[in-house]
Scaffold this motif. Structure first.
Motif, PDB file in Angstrom:
ATOM      1  N   ALA A  34       0.821  -1.214   0.000  1.00 15.12           N
ATOM      2  CA  ALA A  34       0.000   0.000   0.000  1.00 15.12           C
ATOM      3  C   ALA A  34       0.855   1.265   0.000  1.00 15.12           C
ATOM      4  CB  ALA A  34      -0.937  -0.001   1.192  1.00 15.12           C
ATOM      5  N   GLY A  35       1.992   1.234   0.646  1.00 12.62           N
ATOM      6  CA  GLY A  35       2.870   2.391   0.685  1.00 12.62           C
ATOM      7  C   GLY A  35       2.516   3.358   1.797  1.00 12.62           C
ATOM      8  N   PRO A  36       3.366   4.373   1.992  1.00  9.19           N
ATOM      9  CA  PRO A  36       3.145   5.310   3.094  1.00  9.19           C
ATOM     10  C   PRO A  36       1.910   6.181   2.911  1.00  9.19           C
ATOM     11  CG  PRO A  36       5.209   5.788   1.940  1.00  9.19           C
ATOM     12  CD  PRO A  36       4.606   4.590   1.296  1.00  9.19           C
ATOM     13  N   ALA A  37       1.497   6.447   1.684  1.00 10.01           N
ATOM     14  CA  ALA A  37       0.329   7.312   1.471  1.00 10.01           C
ATOM     15  C   ALA A  37      -0.938   6.667   2.022  1.00 10.01           C
ATOM     16  CB  ALA A  37       0.168   7.610  -0.008  1.00 10.01           C
ATOM     17  N   ALA A  38      -1.055   5.362   1.909  1.00 14.57           N
ATOM     18  CA  ALA A  38      -2.239   4.674   2.434  1.00 14.57           C
ATOM     19  C   ALA A  38      -2.244   4.685   3.953  1.00 14.57           C
ATOM     20  CB  ALA A  38      -2.281   3.244   1.914  1.00 14.57           C
ATOM     21  N   VAL A  39      -1.076   4.555   4.554  1.00 12.10           N
ATOM     22  CA  VAL A  39      -0.999   4.571   6.016  1.00 12.10           C
ATOM     23  C   VAL A  39      -1.361   5.958   6.544  1.00 12.10           C
ATOM     24  CG1 VAL A  39       0.550   4.314   7.995  1.00 12.10           C
ATOM     25  CG2 VAL A  39       0.693   2.722   6.084  1.00 12.10           C
ATOM     26  N   VAL A  40      -0.854   7.001   5.888  1.00 14.66           N
ATOM     27  CA  VAL A  40      -1.140   8.366   6.322  1.00 14.66           C
ATOM     28  C   VAL A  40      -2.609   8.699   6.101  1.00 14.66           C
ATOM     29  CG1 VAL A  40      -0.651  10.795   5.842  1.00 14.66           C
ATOM     30  CG2 VAL A  40       1.214   9.176   6.043  1.00 14.66           C
ATOM     31  N   ALA A  41      -3.193   8.221   5.021  1.00 16.00           N
ATOM     32  CA  ALA A  41      -4.605   8.476   4.770  1.00 16.00           C
ATOM     33  C   ALA A  41      -5.478   7.785   5.810  1.00 16.00           C
ATOM     34  CB  ALA A  41      -4.982   7.999   3.377  1.00 16.00           C
ATOM     35  N   ASP A  42      -5.025   6.649   6.303  1.00 15.18           N
ATOM     36  CA  ASP A  42      -5.794   5.907   7.288  1.00 15.18           C
ATOM     37  C   ASP A  42      -5.567   6.437   8.703  1.00 15.18           C
ATOM     38  OD1 ASP A  42      -7.580   3.847   7.970  1.00 15.18           O
ATOM     39  OD2 ASP A  42      -5.908   2.587   8.619  1.00 15.18           O
ATOM     40  N   ARG A  43      -4.365   6.932   8.986  1.00 14.76           N
ATOM     41  CA  ARG A  43      -4.035   7.429  10.329  1.00 14.76           C
ATOM     42  C   ARG A  43      -3.394   8.811  10.224  1.00 14.76           C
ATOM     43  NH1 ARG A  43      -0.765   3.209  13.542  1.00 14.76           N
ATOM     44  NH2 ARG A  43      -1.228   4.720  15.128  1.00 14.76           N
ATOM     45  N   PRO A  44      -4.187   9.877  10.220  1.00 13.52           N
ATOM     46  CA  PRO A  44      -3.642  11.231  10.039  1.00 13.52           C
ATOM     47  C   PRO A  44      -2.733  11.691  11.174  1.00 13.52           C
ATOM     48  CG  PRO A  44      -5.983  11.329  10.539  1.00 13.52           C
ATOM     49  CD  PRO A  44      -5.644   9.883  10.349  1.00 13.52           C
ATOM     50  N   GLU A  45      -2.796  11.062  12.335  1.00 17.51           N
ATOM     51  CA  GLU A  45      -1.910  11.471  13.428  1.00 17.51           C
ATOM     52  C   GLU A  45      -0.451  11.204  13.089  1.00 17.51           C
ATOM     53  OE1 GLU A  45      -3.396   7.298  14.544  1.00 17.51           O
ATOM     54  OE2 GLU A  45      -4.257   9.094  13.727  1.00 17.51           O
ATOM     55  N   ILE A  46      -0.201  10.250  12.202  1.00 19.04           N
ATOM     56  CA  ILE A  46       1.171   9.989  11.762  1.00 19.04           C
ATOM     57  C   ILE A  46       1.688  11.180  10.966  1.00 19.04           C
ATOM     58  CG2 ILE A  46       2.593   8.516  10.289  1.00 19.04           C
ATOM     59  CD1 ILE A  46       0.855   6.178  11.135  1.00 19.04           C
ATOM     60  N   ALA A  47       0.846  11.754  10.107  1.00 19.42           N
ATOM     61  CA  ALA A  47       1.248  12.921   9.315  1.00 19.42           C
ATOM     62  C   ALA A  47       1.516  14.122  10.221  1.00 19.42           C
ATOM     63  CB  ALA A  47       0.175  13.265   8.290  1.00 19.42           C
ATOM     64  N   VAL A  48       0.715  14.295  11.247  1.00 17.37           N
ATOM     65  CA  VAL A  48       0.914  15.409  12.175  1.00 17.37           C
ATOM     66  C   VAL A  48       2.226  15.235  12.931  1.00 17.37           C
ATOM     67  CG1 VAL A  48      -0.001  16.542  14.241  1.00 17.37           C
ATOM     68  CG2 VAL A  48      -1.542  15.883  12.396  1.00 17.37           C
ATOM     69  N   GLY A  49       2.516  14.035  13.375  1.00 14.99           N
ATOM     70  CA  GLY A  49       3.769  13.769  14.078  1.00 14.99           C
ATOM     71  C   GLY A  49       4.977  13.967  13.179  1.00 14.99           C
ATOM     72  N   ALA A  50       4.860  13.540  11.925  1.00 18.67           N
ATOM     73  CA  ALA A  50       5.964  13.720  10.981  1.00 18.67           C
ATOM     74  C   ALA A  50       6.195  15.204  10.679  1.00 18.67           C
ATOM     75  CB  ALA A  50       5.684  12.958   9.695  1.00 18.67           C
ATOM     76  N   ALA A  51       5.119  15.969  10.563  1.00 16.39           N
ATOM     77  CA  ALA A  51       5.259  17.406  10.319  1.00 16.39           C
ATOM     78  C   ALA A  51       5.924  18.097  11.510  1.00 16.39           C
ATOM     79  CB  ALA A  51       3.894  18.029  10.044  1.00 16.39           C
ATOM     80  N   PHE A  52       5.557  17.706  12.719  1.00 17.22           N
ATOM     81  CA  PHE A  52       6.175  18.274  13.916  1.00 17.22           C
ATOM     82  C   PHE A  52       7.663  17.947  13.969  1.00 17.22           C
ATOM     83  CE2 PHE A  52       7.455  17.921  18.375  1.00 17.22           C
ATOM     84  CZ  PHE A  52       7.188  19.202  18.801  1.00 17.22           C
ATOM     85  N   ALA A  53       7.998  16.685  13.701  1.00 14.01           N
ATOM     86  CA  ALA A  53       9.403  16.275  13.731  1.00 14.01           C
ATOM     87  C   ALA A  53      10.199  16.983  12.643  1.00 14.01           C
ATOM     88  CB  ALA A  53       9.509  14.763  13.564  1.00 14.01           C
ATOM     89  N   GLY A  54       9.609  17.137  11.458  1.00 15.72           N
ATOM     90  CA  GLY A  54      10.292  17.837  10.372  1.00 15.72           C
ATOM     91  C   GLY A  54      10.530  19.296  10.704  1.00 15.72           C
ATOM     92  N   GLY A  55       9.564  19.937  11.329  1.00 16.86           N
ATOM     93  CA  GLY A  55       9.735  21.328  11.745  1.00 16.86           C
ATOM     94  C   GLY A  55      10.818  21.479  12.793  1.00 16.86           C
TER      95      GLY A  55
END
Length: 67
Positions: A34-55
């Motif tokens: 499925a790849g990372p896009a499917a995981v992020v679409a299913d669990r948006p908290e992962i995207a928020v955590g990644a954005a925080f870590a990137g910042g």
């Protein structure tokens, strides 16, 4: 006697986790292809955590460059 053991099992059963889907039998976890896009679409908290870590990493890099 089986009726009393069934009710005892129901009374001692643990409740589902807070984020677990209840009664949604159609939900399946994304497969390995499925790849990372499917995981992020299913669990948006992962995207928020990644954005925080990137910042945070970007702020540390900029701080180091300012010296």
């Amino acid at each position: 006697m089986s009726e009393s053991s069934d009710t005892a099992t129901e009374a001692t059963a643990t409740p589902p986790a807070a984020g677990a889907p209840v009664g949604d039998a159609s939900w399946t976890p994304p497969g390995p292809d499925a790849g990372p896009a499917a995981v992020v679409a299913d669990r948006p908290e992962i995207a928020v955590g990644a954005a925080f870590a990137g910042g945070l990493v970007l702020a540390l890099i900029l701080k180091r460059l300012a010296r």
